[in-house]
Design an enzyme around this catalytic site. Structure first.
Site, PDB file in Angstrom:
ATOM      1  N   ASP A 242      -0.477  -0.294  -5.106  1.00  0.00           N
ATOM      2  CA  ASP A 242      -1.323  -1.621  -5.106  1.00  0.00           C
ATOM      3  C   ASP A 242      -1.637  -2.023  -6.433  1.00  0.00           C
ATOM      4  O   ASP A 242      -2.060  -1.268  -7.357  1.00  0.00           O
ATOM      5  CB  ASP A 242      -2.487  -1.435  -4.417  1.00  0.00           C
ATOM      6  CG  ASP A 242      -3.563  -2.689  -4.233  1.00  0.00           C
ATOM      7  OD1 ASP A 242      -3.147  -3.324  -3.293  1.00  0.00           O
ATOM      8  OD2 ASP A 242      -4.335  -2.965  -4.950  1.00  0.00           O
TER       9      ASP A 242
ATOM     10  N   GLU B 189       4.134  -4.063  -3.644  1.00  0.00           N
ATOM     11  CA  GLU B 189       3.537  -5.684  -2.894  1.00  0.00           C
ATOM     12  C   GLU B 189       4.809  -6.777  -3.835  1.00  0.00           C
ATOM     13  O   GLU B 189       4.955  -6.735  -4.969  1.00  0.00           O
ATOM     14  CB  GLU B 189       2.151  -5.977  -3.243  1.00  0.00           C
ATOM     15  CG  GLU B 189       1.370  -5.009  -2.578  1.00  0.00           C
ATOM     16  CD  GLU B 189      -0.064  -5.457  -3.344  1.00  0.00           C
ATOM     17  OE1 GLU B 189      -0.935  -5.889  -2.370  1.00  0.00           O
ATOM     18  OE2 GLU B 189      -0.362  -5.388  -4.314  1.00  0.00           O
TER      19      GLU B 189
ATOM     20  N   ASP C 217      -8.538  -0.333  -3.243  1.00  0.00           N
ATOM     21  CA  ASP C 217      -7.117  -0.586  -3.966  1.00  0.00           C
ATOM     22  C   ASP C 217      -6.298   0.430  -3.402  1.00  0.00           C
ATOM     23  O   ASP C 217      -4.899   0.584  -3.279  1.00  0.00           O
ATOM     24  CB  ASP C 217      -7.284  -0.298  -5.515  1.00  0.00           C
ATOM     25  CG  ASP C 217      -7.867  -1.665  -6.143  1.00  0.00           C
ATOM     26  OD1 ASP C 217      -7.860  -2.602  -5.564  1.00  0.00           O
ATOM     27  OD2 ASP C 217      -8.465  -1.329  -7.261  1.00  0.00           O
TER      28      ASP C 217
END
Length: 414
Positions: free
Chosen positions: A184, A268, A364
């Site tokens: 992340d 991501e 996170d």
């Protein structure tokens, strides 16, 4: 397997060689701008765009003509490579991978490339390289060049000259080490891994922002193009170069560690352009919290997420691993315990507490776990032949179904 790798070194040219390199870079910039202006003019007249072969014929006329005879002093292959770069820029534009090509400015990305390895001689024992119309140049030999030389790019940046040697060699198929991990990306924490470790941000621009501001203010007080203005501009360029070098060094160290210790990395698929878009709005509809959004945009662009993903991609391939990009929607709003999706789950920037089951954890870390789960689901769908891999934030029943499918194809459950 074949590995393409580039080795970059700082050149130590003589004064005459340095002047020649500046002239060659200027010639390539002139050819690019002249060809781009010609293409735009033909488009306005309704004519068809010239291809690479047609531009090369015009290049021969420019080199032999009376208006630009100085183009003949530059090596012809770098000038042709400039036309290839323009052709590639047009291709990327029509494929919607990039914006329309823009004219090049002096002092920005001054470089030229030699594509023919037969004209290049590399003497690593004596730390020197031979390039057409430049002769033998010495370079700072910091590491050995492995493989056969394919092409060489000479670049000028912040008053220094660099040479990038691209090579090709055969290597054995590597066996990846470690398991899978989700990452992340953020601003407070640069990268949080699903195993609990995280990397603190470097914030290279913020560290040098004060020095850069003072150098830019000093340059603005000088008469433009004067001798003192050029010296002040050199100081600004050196600070920018220091910022970029520090950021690249940080990213290389982080990506090397991650790629060597993991076989699959899930990350991501961030749309940085949309995330860093200005909130100023227009005169009729002005934006809100413009100053705060501007600071956030500066912090986002200071991280170098796109370069981090690019380095992870090729380094994992070198080590036999794989990079999987998953949609970023709801990765920090989905409870990894019960699968409940809600904006209320993320109470603050760093705190996550599920309103359904009460699960608490760092936001996170929750995002990294959900990214890993979405990556496993995507891989399971690809193995099973599914058309649309699911994104993060799916329902609990779907997550149970995916866990069963993952176990069926040999992927361990979380």
């Amino acid at each position: 397997m074949q590995r393409l790798q580039a080795y970059k070194y700082e050149l130590m040219p003589t004064g005459e060689q340095q002047r020649d390199m500046r002239r060659f870079a200027g010639s390539c910039r002139f050819v690019f701008n002249k060809a781009l202006a010609l293409q735009k003019e033909r488009y306005e007249q309704g004519k068809k765009k010239l291809g690479y072969a047609g531009l090369c014929k015009l290049l021969t006329e420019w080199r032999n003509g009376s208006e630009t005879p100085w183009l003949a002093d530059a090596p012809v292959h770098p000038l042709q490579q400039t036309l290839k770069d323009l052709e590639r820029a047009y291709t990327n534009f029509f494929a919607k991978r990039a914006d329309f090509p823009r004219f090049k400015n002096k002092g920005q990305s001054d470089s030229f490339r030699y594509p023919d390895p037969k004209q290049i001689k590399l003497d690593q024992a004596n730390s020197r390289i031979f390039l057409p119309k430049l002769g033998w140049l010495r370079y700072r030999n910091s590491r050995e060049v492995l493989g056969a030389v394919k092409n060489v790019t000479v670049s000028l940046s912040a008053g220094k000259c660099f040479v990038s040697i691209q090579t090709e060699r055969e290597v054995e198929q590597p066996i990846p080490n470690g398991g899978s991990v989700g990452i992340d990306l953020g601003v407070v924490r640069f990268a949080t891994l699903s195993d609990g470790t995280f990397y603190a941000p470097l914030n290279s621009f913020r560290r040098h922002e004060t020095a850069l501001r003072k150098a830019q203010q000093a340059m603005s007080r000088k008469t433009k193009f004067s001798h003192n203005w050029k010296k002040a501009k050199t100081r600004v360029q050196r600070i920018h170069s220091r910022i970029g070098n520090a950021r690249r060094d940080f990213l290389h160290k982080a990506t090397t560690t991650i790629s060597q210790n993991h076989a699959m990395v899930c990350i991501e698929d961030l749309q940085v352009r949309n995330m860093s878009r200005s909130a100023a709005g227009t005169t009729e509809t002005p934006g809100k919290n413009v100053r705060a959004k501007s600071g956030l945009n500066k912090a986002i662009l200071d991280q170098g997420w796109a370069e981090f993903r690019r380095q992870l991609d090729y380094k994992l391939a070198w080590n036999g691993g794989h990079l999987i990009a998953v949609p970023a929607q709801n990765t920090s709003r989905t409870c990894p315990c019960c699968g409940h999706v809600s904006a209320d789950n993320r109470q603050t920037q760093a705190r996550f507490q599920c309103v359904e089951c009460g699960f608490k954890e760092n936001a996170d870390l929750v995002g990294a776990i959900n990214v890993l789960r979405a990556g496993h689901a995507r891989l399971a769908c690809e193995v099973s032949g599914a058309v649309m891999p699911p994104a993060a934030g799916t329902r609990r029943s779907d997550l149970c179904r995916l866990d069963a499918g993952m176990s069926a194809v040999g992927i361990p459950r979380l």
